[in-house]
Write an enzyme that holds these catalytic residues in place. Structure first.
Site, short mmCIF file in Angstrom:
data_model
loop_
_atom_site.label_atom_id
_atom_site.label_comp_id
_atom_site.label_asym_id
_atom_site.label_seq_id
_atom_site.Cartn_x
_atom_site.Cartn_y
_atom_site.Cartn_z
N ASP A 141 0.94 -1.25 -0.06
CA ASP A 141 -0.16 -0.04 0.25
C ASP A 141 0.90 1.14 0.06
O ASP A 141 1.82 1.26 0.86
CB ASP A 141 -0.95 0.09 1.01
CG ASP A 141 -2.09 1.03 0.81
OD1 ASP A 141 -2.75 0.65 0.00
OD2 ASP A 141 -2.21 1.87 1.51
N GLY A 177 1.79 6.70 -12.12
CA GLY A 177 1.13 7.55 -11.01
C GLY A 177 1.72 8.86 -11.05
O GLY A 177 1.75 9.57 -11.97
N TYR A 178 2.20 9.28 -9.72
CA TYR A 178 2.88 10.69 -9.63
C TYR A 178 4.26 10.90 -10.06
O TYR A 178 4.92 11.86 -9.65
CB TYR A 178 2.60 11.01 -8.06
CG TYR A 178 1.37 11.14 -7.71
CD1 TYR A 178 0.28 10.04 -7.81
CD2 TYR A 178 0.75 12.29 -7.25
CE1 TYR A 178 -1.00 10.32 -7.21
CE2 TYR A 178 -0.69 12.71 -6.82
CZ TYR A 178 -1.56 11.40 -6.70
OH TYR A 178 -2.80 11.40 -6.38
N HIS A 202 10.68 4.21 -2.71
CA HIS A 202 10.16 3.66 -1.35
C HIS A 202 9.87 2.39 -1.41
O HIS A 202 10.10 1.51 -0.61
CB HIS A 202 8.85 4.43 -1.29
CG HIS A 202 7.80 4.61 -2.41
ND1 HIS A 202 8.28 4.80 -3.85
CD2 HIS A 202 6.61 4.23 -2.98
CE1 HIS A 202 7.39 4.97 -4.71
NE2 HIS A 202 6.16 4.64 -4.03
P1 IMP Z 1 -2.71 1.90 -3.99
O1 IMP Z 1 -2.89 1.04 -4.96
O2 IMP Z 1 -3.77 1.92 -2.75
O3 IMP Z 1 -1.43 1.35 -2.84
O4 IMP Z 1 -2.42 3.41 -4.30
C1 IMP Z 1 -1.13 3.90 -4.32
C2 IMP Z 1 -1.27 5.09 -5.43
O5 IMP Z 1 0.28 6.00 -5.08
C3 IMP Z 1 -0.88 4.53 -6.65
O6 IMP Z 1 -1.97 4.66 -7.56
C4 IMP Z 1 0.00 5.65 -7.48
O7 IMP Z 1 -0.57 6.39 -8.09
C5 IMP Z 1 0.69 6.13 -6.15
N1 IMP Z 1 2.14 5.71 -6.08
C6 IMP Z 1 2.55 4.64 -5.45
N2 IMP Z 1 4.10 4.25 -5.63
C7 IMP Z 1 4.18 5.11 -6.78
C8 IMP Z 1 5.23 5.27 -7.53
O8 IMP Z 1 6.30 4.54 -7.28
N3 IMP Z 1 5.37 6.39 -8.52
C9 IMP Z 1 4.33 6.93 -8.79
N4 IMP Z 1 3.09 6.79 -7.83
C10 IMP Z 1 3.23 5.87 -7.19
#
Ligand code: IMP
Length: 203
Positions: free
Chosen positions: A75, A162-163, A189
């Site tokens: 997460d 993502g970002y 991370h």
């Molecule tokens: P999760 O899938 O609920 O953990 O959502 C985490 C969100 O954080 C993802 O949809 C990504 O947009 C963003 N995120 C997590 N790790 C990265 C990364 O390494 N690069 C860019 N965005 C990230």
């Protein structure tokens, strides 16, 4: 004492292609075959907790129970200092359009909110990753990784997901999206959390 990993297969409890590809690459040296949740037709459980660890636990335990395989979940998200840690666990939600995710929308929102509070530069932010490895009978181990950096505007770079196009990691002047993917993995991370996972479960 961290429980060691002795299986040949690991289920990666994610439907996110970017995360799955990164994990396959990161675990390759340890001879572990990484299987994705989509491949196993697993549903995406609802993330109802308000912490990274709470949501990571939901995903890992649901996947381990459903498949009988040890399951690793991630997460993750970004916390922005000048926005009081937002979007944090809501990082993916900021991209929600009602018809899929749009990360340009999410990055634009982050930028607009920073402008609205006249946040000074550098606009410090951290990518955070919490990994939970859950075994089918209920035991779990937790590992965390943080990548500090700052947000820039406009977006730069075509790689990553993502970002990535607005995040410049500390000590660099390129964004994650301008970096070679393997270079990013070394300092990201998730890369750091995986290092902790490997140290705890394989060494
Ligand atoms: P999760 O899938 O609920 O953990 O959502 C985490 C969100 O954080 C993802 O949809 C990504 O947009 C963003 N995120 C997590 N790790 C990265 C990364 O390494 N690069 C860019 N965005 C990230």
């Amino acid at each position: 004492m961290t429980r060691k990993f002795s299986d040949k297969r690991l289920l990666m409890a994610t439907h996110n292609k970017g995360k799955l590809e990164e994990m396959i690459h990161l675990l390759e040296p340890f001879g572990v075959a990484v299987v994705g949740a989509a491949e196993m037709n697993l549903p995406e459980p609802e993330e109802t907790e308000d912490t990274f660890i709470g949501n990571a636990r939901i995903k890992a335990h649901a996947a381990a129970k459903a498949t009988g395989l040890p399951a690793l979940s991630d997460d993750s998200g970004i916390t922005i200092d000048a926005l009081g840690g937002a979007p944090g666990v809501y990082t993916a939600d900021w991209a929600e359009t009602g018809d899929g995710r749009d990360f340009v929308q999410a990055m634009t929102r982050a930028h607009n909110e920073l402008e609205a509070v006249s946040a000074p530069h550098p606009r410090l932010a951290q990518f955070r990753s919490t990994l939970v490895l859950a075994w089918p009978e209920g035991h779990d181990e937790v590992f965390e990784g943080i990548a500090p950096g700052n947000l820039v505007w406009p977006m730069r770079g075509k790689d990553g997901f993502g970002y990535d196009p607005v995040f410049v990691p500390e000590g660099y002047d390129v964004t994650f999206a301008e970096m070679d993917r393997w270079e990013k993995n070394k300092i990201s991370h998730r890369g750091r959390a995986v290092k902790a996972f490997v140290k705890g479960c394989f060494e």
